[in-house]
Design an enzyme around this catalytic site. Structure first.
Site, mmCIF file in Angstrom:
data_model
loop_
_atom_site.group_PDB
_atom_site.id
_atom_site.type_symbol
_atom_site.label_atom_id
_atom_site.label_comp_id
_atom_site.label_asym_id
_atom_site.label_seq_id
_atom_site.Cartn_x
_atom_site.Cartn_y
_atom_site.Cartn_z
ATOM 1 N N SER A 141 0.860 -1.194 0.000
ATOM 2 C CA SER A 141 0.000 0.000 0.000
ATOM 3 C C SER A 141 0.892 1.238 0.000
ATOM 4 C CB SER A 141 -0.853 0.005 1.268
ATOM 5 O OG SER A 141 -1.512 1.247 1.438
ATOM 6 N N TYR A 154 -1.257 -0.636 10.541
ATOM 7 C CA TYR A 154 -1.425 -1.048 9.132
ATOM 8 C C TYR A 154 -0.249 -0.520 8.300
ATOM 9 C CZ TYR A 154 -3.543 -1.096 4.417
ATOM 10 O OH TYR A 154 -3.789 -1.276 3.080
HETATM 11 N N1 LIG Z 1 -8.846 -0.835 -0.860
HETATM 12 C C1 LIG Z 1 -7.851 0.015 -0.842
HETATM 13 O O1 LIG Z 1 -8.068 1.234 -0.966
HETATM 14 C C2 LIG Z 1 -6.451 -0.490 -0.688
HETATM 15 C C3 LIG Z 1 -5.404 0.443 -0.813
HETATM 16 C C4 LIG Z 1 -4.099 0.014 -0.658
HETATM 17 C C5 LIG Z 1 -3.838 -1.321 -0.405
HETATM 18 N N2 LIG Z 1 -4.872 -2.209 -0.280
HETATM 19 C C6 LIG Z 1 -4.511 -3.606 0.001
HETATM 20 O O2 LIG Z 1 -5.147 -4.441 -0.948
HETATM 21 C C7 LIG Z 1 -5.397 -5.716 -0.380
HETATM 22 C C8 LIG Z 1 -6.865 -6.069 -0.585
HETATM 23 O O3 LIG Z 1 -7.636 -5.122 0.133
HETATM 24 P P1 LIG Z 1 -9.185 -4.883 -0.122
HETATM 25 O O4 LIG Z 1 -9.388 -3.432 -0.210
HETATM 26 O O5 LIG Z 1 -9.689 -5.770 -1.186
HETATM 27 O O6 LIG Z 1 -9.743 -5.353 1.311
HETATM 28 P P2 LIG Z 1 -11.135 -6.041 1.677
HETATM 29 O O7 LIG Z 1 -12.196 -5.646 0.746
HETATM 30 O O8 LIG Z 1 -11.334 -5.780 3.134
HETATM 31 O O9 LIG Z 1 -10.830 -7.590 1.448
HETATM 32 C C9 LIG Z 1 -9.847 -8.210 2.211
HETATM 33 C C10 LIG Z 1 -9.723 -9.649 1.744
HETATM 34 O O10 LIG Z 1 -8.787 -10.310 2.634
HETATM 35 C C11 LIG Z 1 -9.408 -11.487 3.159
HETATM 36 N N3 LIG Z 1 -8.955 -11.758 4.513
HETATM 37 C C12 LIG Z 1 -8.871 -10.881 5.555
HETATM 38 N N4 LIG Z 1 -8.482 -11.533 6.666
HETATM 39 C C13 LIG Z 1 -8.301 -12.836 6.315
HETATM 40 C C14 LIG Z 1 -7.915 -14.008 7.020
HETATM 41 N N5 LIG Z 1 -7.646 -13.992 8.345
HETATM 42 N N6 LIG Z 1 -7.856 -15.182 6.355
HETATM 43 C C15 LIG Z 1 -8.138 -15.236 5.026
HETATM 44 N N7 LIG Z 1 -8.507 -14.165 4.307
HETATM 45 C C16 LIG Z 1 -8.590 -12.979 4.950
HETATM 46 C C17 LIG Z 1 -10.910 -11.165 3.144
HETATM 47 O O11 LIG Z 1 -11.658 -12.347 3.066
HETATM 48 P P3 LIG Z 1 -12.551 -12.985 4.252
HETATM 49 O O12 LIG Z 1 -13.064 -11.863 5.101
HETATM 50 O O13 LIG Z 1 -13.574 -13.749 3.502
HETATM 51 O O14 LIG Z 1 -11.595 -13.874 4.987
HETATM 52 C C18 LIG Z 1 -11.036 -10.401 1.825
HETATM 53 O O15 LIG Z 1 -11.147 -11.298 0.762
HETATM 54 C C19 LIG Z 1 -5.017 -5.609 1.093
HETATM 55 O O16 LIG Z 1 -3.739 -6.152 1.309
HETATM 56 C C20 LIG Z 1 -5.005 -4.123 1.337
HETATM 57 O O17 LIG Z 1 -4.148 -3.754 2.387
HETATM 58 C C21 LIG Z 1 -6.156 -1.821 -0.404
#
Ligand SMILES: NC(=O)c1ccc[n+]([C@@H]2O[C@H](COP(=O)([O-])OP(=O)(O)OC[C@H]3O[C@@H](n4cnc5c(N)ncnc54)[C@H](OP(=O)(O)O)[C@@H]3O)[C@@H](O)[C@H]2O)c1
Length: 267
Positions: A141, A154
């Protein structure tokens, strides 16, 4: 490089950005192994991929079970191997004043965002080295490039992912293993930032989740080391941050990032 016919694990493929990554890989002919806790979310991803003619195996799993992850890789390899790509995408965040965050919440963030990618990678690398083909893609990120107020754990986890990837890349530079790290800024339409339902600071904007999936594809095809996914050019600002933390903090406040994060604390 053609990635068709390869097999990839994508963690966090039940919602948010993960399904975009999984579907984009499937469109290129990659066979998917989708991992997350929610079976229903994974099934949605599987149905979308299969409707498009792709292959997607699902594996509901809690990735914070760090001691069981070596066994998970062993099982996935036995069932669906050889595996060529690991996309460490699963992640969590927690907006809170640092003096009020619970000890277990800190552990949870560090386990999900850092220990899990490390353990999955540690477990799969020997097999990838043996087959002389492997690519690890870590989703970090921009929060790992400049610390975030009210989300500092984070930020710390993502900074660690960036530096761990950097070290790994240098360690394996003369091997058949590629290491890439993707650093998204604010993402619209899906994912943890979008779910918070607070618009991004107007001067920074947000990128679509497909841009992150496109960055993963680019990393796999071109072997890119680090890709930033952001609405506008951010590297010059990051460079300023290396020269003066005072100016960087001032700019971050001017963009409204700490104020936005403050609003995201759930009390
Ligand atoms: N969205 C943004 O703006 C943004 C920006 C920068 C970086 N990121 C990074 O992008 C990545 C994806 O983020 P996102 O925005 O898609 O987040 P999200 O919508 O909250 O989804 C997170 C994913 O991680 C899975 N997960 C979380 N805890 C878990 C566990 N204990 N075991 C297995 N799976 C787990 C969740 O699935 P379950 O709940 O079904 O387990 C879900 O599929 C992350 O690494 C995040 O830090 C996101």
């Amino acid at each position: 490089m053609d990635i068709g016919g390869k097999t990839a694990i994508v963690t966090g493929a039940s919602r948010g950005i993960g399904p975009y990554i999984a579907k984009s890989l499937a469109k290129q002919g990659v066979n998917l192994i989708a991992v997350a806790r929610s079976e229903s979310g994974l099934k949605e991803t599987q149905i979308d991929i299969e409707n498009g003619g792709g292959v997607c195996h699902i594996h509901p799993y809690d990735l914070t079970e760090i001691n069981a992850l070596q066994g998970l890789i062993h099982d996935l390899w036995s069932l669906y191997g050889p595996i060529h790509v690991l996309v460490n995408n699963a992640g969590i965040e927690q907006y809170q004043f640092f003096d009020q965050i619970e000890k277990d919440e800190i552990s949870s963030i560090l386990k999900t965002n850092l220990r899990c990618p490390m353990e999955l990678t540690r477990s799969i690398l020997p097999k990838m080295i043996e087959q002389k083909d492997g690519h690890i893609v870590n989703i970090a990120s921009l929060a790992g490039k400049k610390g975030l107020a009210y989300n500092s754990v984070y930020s710390a986890s993502k900074a660690a992912v960036i530096m761990w990837s950097d070290g790994l890349r240098q360690e394996y530079w003369d091997s058949p293993i590629d290491i890439s790290v993707i650093c998204p800024g604010f993402i619209s339409e899906a994912g943890m930032f979008y779910d918070g339902q607070i618009p991004p600071p107007p001067l920074l904007g947000a990128s679509k989740p497909q841009k992150v999936a496109d960055a993963v594809l680019k990393a796999l095809k071109k072997g890119s080391c680090e890709i930033i996914v952001n609405q506008g050019p951010i590297r010059p600002l990051l460079a300023i941050g290396q020269l003066s933390w005072r100016i960087a903090d001032m700019l971050t406040r001017w963009f409204g990032v700490p104020a936005l994060n403050r609003k995201r604390i759930s009390v």
